[in-house]
Design a protein around this motif. Structure first.
Motif, PDB file in Angstrom:
ATOM      1  N   ASN A 119       0.805  -1.310  -0.166  1.00 18.32           N
ATOM      2  CA  ASN A 119       0.011   0.036   0.079  1.00 18.32           C
ATOM      3  C   ASN A 119       0.849   1.319  -0.012  1.00 18.32           C
ATOM      4  O   ASN A 119       1.419   1.695   0.999  1.00 18.32           O
ATOM      5  N   ASP A 121       0.218   4.488  -0.710  1.00 18.88           N
ATOM      6  CA  ASP A 121      -0.430   5.680  -0.480  1.00 18.88           C
ATOM      7  C   ASP A 121      -1.784   5.597   0.718  1.00 18.88           C
ATOM      8  O   ASP A 121      -2.847   5.590   0.238  1.00 18.88           O
ATOM      9  N   PRO A 122      -1.542   4.895   1.785  1.00 18.91           N
ATOM     10  CA  PRO A 122      -2.571   4.386   2.793  1.00 18.91           C
ATOM     11  C   PRO A 122      -3.194   5.634   3.415  1.00 18.91           C
ATOM     12  O   PRO A 122      -2.669   6.684   3.752  1.00 18.91           O
ATOM     13  N   SER A 123      -4.408   5.351   3.731  1.00 23.11           N
ATOM     14  CA  SER A 123      -5.259   6.398   4.599  1.00 23.11           C
ATOM     15  C   SER A 123      -4.909   6.147   5.805  1.00 23.11           C
ATOM     16  O   SER A 123      -4.247   4.955   6.241  1.00 23.11           O
ATOM     17  N   ARG A 124      -5.091   7.010   6.937  1.00 20.62           N
ATOM     18  CA  ARG A 124      -4.899   6.637   8.423  1.00 20.62           C
ATOM     19  C   ARG A 124      -5.929   5.467   8.877  1.00 20.62           C
ATOM     20  O   ARG A 124      -5.567   4.808   9.604  1.00 20.62           O
ATOM     21  N   GLU A 125      -7.079   5.468   8.390  1.00 25.81           N
ATOM     22  CA  GLU A 125      -7.965   4.361   8.658  1.00 25.81           C
ATOM     23  C   GLU A 125      -7.276   3.193   8.206  1.00 25.81           C
ATOM     24  O   GLU A 125      -7.700   2.032   8.759  1.00 25.81           O
ATOM     25  N   GLU A 126      -6.815   3.125   6.841  1.00 27.36           N
ATOM     26  CA  GLU A 126      -6.310   1.825   6.434  1.00 27.36           C
ATOM     27  C   GLU A 126      -5.232   1.316   7.121  1.00 27.36           C
ATOM     28  O   GLU A 126      -4.878   0.388   7.252  1.00 27.36           O
ATOM     29  N   GLU A 149       2.318   6.608   8.698  1.00 30.30           N
ATOM     30  CA  GLU A 149       2.071   7.393   7.598  1.00 30.30           C
ATOM     31  C   GLU A 149       3.059   8.242   7.230  1.00 30.30           C
ATOM     32  O   GLU A 149       3.230   8.528   6.037  1.00 30.30           O
ATOM     33  N   ASP A 153       4.718   8.496   3.372  1.00 33.28           N
ATOM     34  CA  ASP A 153       4.887   9.637   2.794  1.00 33.28           C
ATOM     35  C   ASP A 153       6.299   9.850   2.301  1.00 33.28           C
ATOM     36  O   ASP A 153       6.723  10.245   1.056  1.00 33.28           O
TER      37      ASP A 153
END
Length: 159
Positions: A119, A121-126, A149, A153
């Motif tokens: 992954n 570019d994961p979201s915080r939820e992911e 995160e 980045d």
């Protein structure tokens, strides 16, 4: 009790060892081979402190017998550093205060490293979903998520 000869490759180093059928992989790694990064927490697979990668798959090594890993390629937290240099993920855990007592950290790092390989570019939820199998009783997870995160980045900028 009968013993079994097995061979494993841990962090690129080949090992041959003799284990009892009941020897857990985490015990073989720690006690027989000296890879003490994976910790024994709950011995039920709930806490994730013993997380390692076996043949590319993240597993909880307290739920697997060492004989089941005969011939396997195993990666432990000790293998994340490169020639003594911390990985980007390890640096971000340090910079973002993603650890306190450090007991869960090796498992968190292995789960996060595997997640970030898949992954970009994961979201915080992911990220939260990815580490839900790893328990931390100290940090409340916020700084751990920040570290993962920040790693995503930083790795994204290097691509």
């Amino acid at each position: 009790m009968s013993e079994h000869n097995i061979s494993v490759t841990v962090n690129g180093t080949h090992h041959e060892l003799t284990v009892e059928p009941r020897t857990l992989l985490v015990s073989a790694l720690r006690e027989e081979l000296g890879y003490t990064g994976a910790n024994v927490g709950c011995e039920t697979g709930r806490c994730g402190a013993c997380t390692v990668r076996v043949d590319g798959e993240t597993i909880k090594s307290c739920t697997r017998f060492a004989v089941q890993s005969d011939g396997a390629e195993i990666e432990t937290v000790e293998g994340l550093a490169d020639d003594g240099e911390l990985s980007t993920l390890q640096e971000q855990f340090q910079e973002n205060h993603g650890l306190q007592c450090g007991y869960c950290t090796p498992g968190m790092l292995m789960s996060a490293d595997t997640f970030l390989r898949e992954n970009e570019d994961p979201s915080r939820e992911e990220i939260r979903d990815a580490i839900e199998g790893n328990l931390c009783r100290c940090t409340g997870y916020h700084n751990i998520v920040d570290a993962i995160e920040a790693t995503a980045d930083q790795l994204g900028e290097q691509r």
